[in-house]
Design a protein around this motif. Structure first.
Motif, PDB file in Angstrom:
ATOM      1  N   PHE A 122       0.827  -1.197  -0.059  1.00  0.00           N
ATOM      2  CA  PHE A 122       0.146   0.050   0.128  1.00  0.00           C
ATOM      3  C   PHE A 122       0.841   1.368  -0.011  1.00  0.00           C
ATOM      4  O   PHE A 122       0.548   2.188  -0.748  1.00  0.00           O
ATOM      5  N   ARG A 126       0.467   3.710  -2.855  1.00  0.00           N
ATOM      6  CA  ARG A 126       0.044   5.115  -2.687  1.00  0.00           C
ATOM      7  C   ARG A 126       0.898   6.293  -2.887  1.00  0.00           C
ATOM      8  O   ARG A 126       0.490   7.414  -3.408  1.00  0.00           O
ATOM      9  N   LEU A 167      -5.863  -5.196  -3.047  1.00  0.00           N
ATOM     10  CA  LEU A 167      -5.529  -4.178  -3.423  1.00  0.00           C
ATOM     11  C   LEU A 167      -5.361  -3.796  -4.938  1.00  0.00           C
ATOM     12  O   LEU A 167      -5.661  -2.884  -5.448  1.00  0.00           O
ATOM     13  N   THR A 168      -4.576  -4.917  -5.516  1.00  0.00           N
ATOM     14  CA  THR A 168      -4.657  -4.782  -6.775  1.00  0.00           C
ATOM     15  C   THR A 168      -5.925  -4.392  -7.836  1.00  0.00           C
ATOM     16  O   THR A 168      -5.975  -3.822  -8.524  1.00  0.00           O
ATOM     17  N   LEU A 171      -7.371  -0.996  -6.729  1.00  0.00           N
ATOM     18  CA  LEU A 171      -6.817   0.132  -7.314  1.00  0.00           C
ATOM     19  C   LEU A 171      -6.676  -0.165  -8.911  1.00  0.00           C
ATOM     20  O   LEU A 171      -6.771   1.212  -9.603  1.00  0.00           O
TER      21      LEU A 171
END
Ligand code: NAP
Ligand code: COA
Length: 261
Positions: A122, A126, A167-168, A171
């Motif tokens: 992250f 980020r 997360l992949t 995002l």
């Protein structure tokens, strides 16, 4: 044989790029003409990797940083962008692992792996976003079969890598409109890596692991790098949010029983 793709003049940042699979990815991009920046904790390992990568003749930069340290990794991403320009490719591959049952790991043991693998990814994504070439950049997270195969002695890694794949996907949705693609690579067992030394520490364990792979061999670092090159190339221009297994079929049979190794 490497797929002949050119990344001449492009900029690539690899978090955790000083050894193993991630160094293999950095090497493949350098060989394909990219300027590459790597970061990991150990300054000596970074320096060695940088020296190795410079043999390919492109601009190579190395930084010492811990992905658990959000401001620290942000500072390094900024320095790398200043040195090699906005990133065409951002790879997040730093990870930690050890074999232990949940009852054999402290709260800090569990947290350490989640902090490196998941929170670290992250932090890299980020802070990396503002340095991505937009539109057109590609983010590649390095996941593992533990992300979807529940595996004894791997509670920390299973939890962390499942989070990495989520997360992949999330995002990929949030950043798609910005022209940024986000994908994961799931390596199978890859020969001569620290990950395998930890999971199959004896010749017998290694043999058992190899025999369990449908293609009957361990993978090579270069085979993971080939997938990274493909994902970053125009051939994958419509691929985002994908979890790409490069594992000789090894994850098809479910999680391994490392207690039997
Ligand atoms: P490795 O050689 O140990 O690579 C890990 C890299 O991450 C090293 O460069 C290490 O350098 C860096 N690193 C570790 N903790 C860090 C931190 N807190 N902050 C910044 N950098 C950190 O291991 P590998 O086996 O090649 O694994 C690479 C990736 O592939 C990992 O994401 C792993 O989960 C995944 N994977 C590997 C296999 C396999 O067969 N090996 C299979 C599936 C998935 P420093 O020590 O200098 O920090
Ligand atoms: N079994 C149970 N707990 C363990 C353990 C093991 N084999 N190894 C480490 N831990 C615990 C420690 O005891 C500590 O918990 P505690 O403070 O409650 O005692 C916690 O994990 C953190 O250990 P520490 O050594 O301080 O962490 P670190 O940040 O220096 O290193 C690791 C992180 C543990 C993941 C280390 O193995 C590492 O740096 N790995 C990177 C390389 C790697 O794993 N490569 C393969 C990638 S797949």
């Amino acid at each position: 044989m490497r797929i002949p793709l050119s990344f001449k003049g492009q900029s690539v940042f690899v978090a955790g790029g000083s050894s193993g699979i991630n160094l293999g990815i950095a090497t493949a991009f350098a060989q394909a003409g990219a300027n590459v920046a790597i970061a990991s904790r150990n300054a000596e390992r970074v320096a060695q990797a940088v020296e190795q990568l410079r043999q390919h003749g492109t601009q190579i930069e190395g930084y010492s940083a811990d992905v658990r340290d959000a401001p620290g990794i942000a500072a390094v991403l900024q320095q790398a962008r200043d040195a090699i320009g906005p990133f065409d490719v951002l790879v997040s591959g730093a990870a930690g692992n050890f074999l232990a049952p949940a009852l054999g790991m402290s709260a800090n043991g569990f947290k350490t792996v989640v902090d490196i693998d998941l929170n670290g990814t992250f932090h890299v994504m980020r802070a990396g976003f503002e340095h991505l070439r937009r539109p057109g950049a590609c983010v590649i997270n390095i996941s593992a079969p533990q992300a979807f195969n529940p595996t004894k002695l791997q509670a920390h890694v299973c939890a962390a890598k499942a989070g990495v794949d989520m997360l992949t996907r999330v995002l990929a949705m949030e950043w798609g409109p910005e022209g940024v693609r986000v994908n994961s690579i799931v390596p199978g067992p890859i020969a001569d890596t620290e990950g395998i030394r930890r999971l199959a520490p004896t010749p017998e364990a290694l043999q058992r692991m190899t025999q369990s792979v449908p293609l009957q061999r361990m993978g090579r670092v270069e085979e993971i790098a080939d997938m990274a090159l493909f994902l970053a190339s125009p051939h994958a221009a419509f691929v985002t949010g994908a979890i790409m297994a490069v594992d000789g079929g090894s994850s098809l049979a479910g999680g391994r029983d490392y207690s039997a190794y």
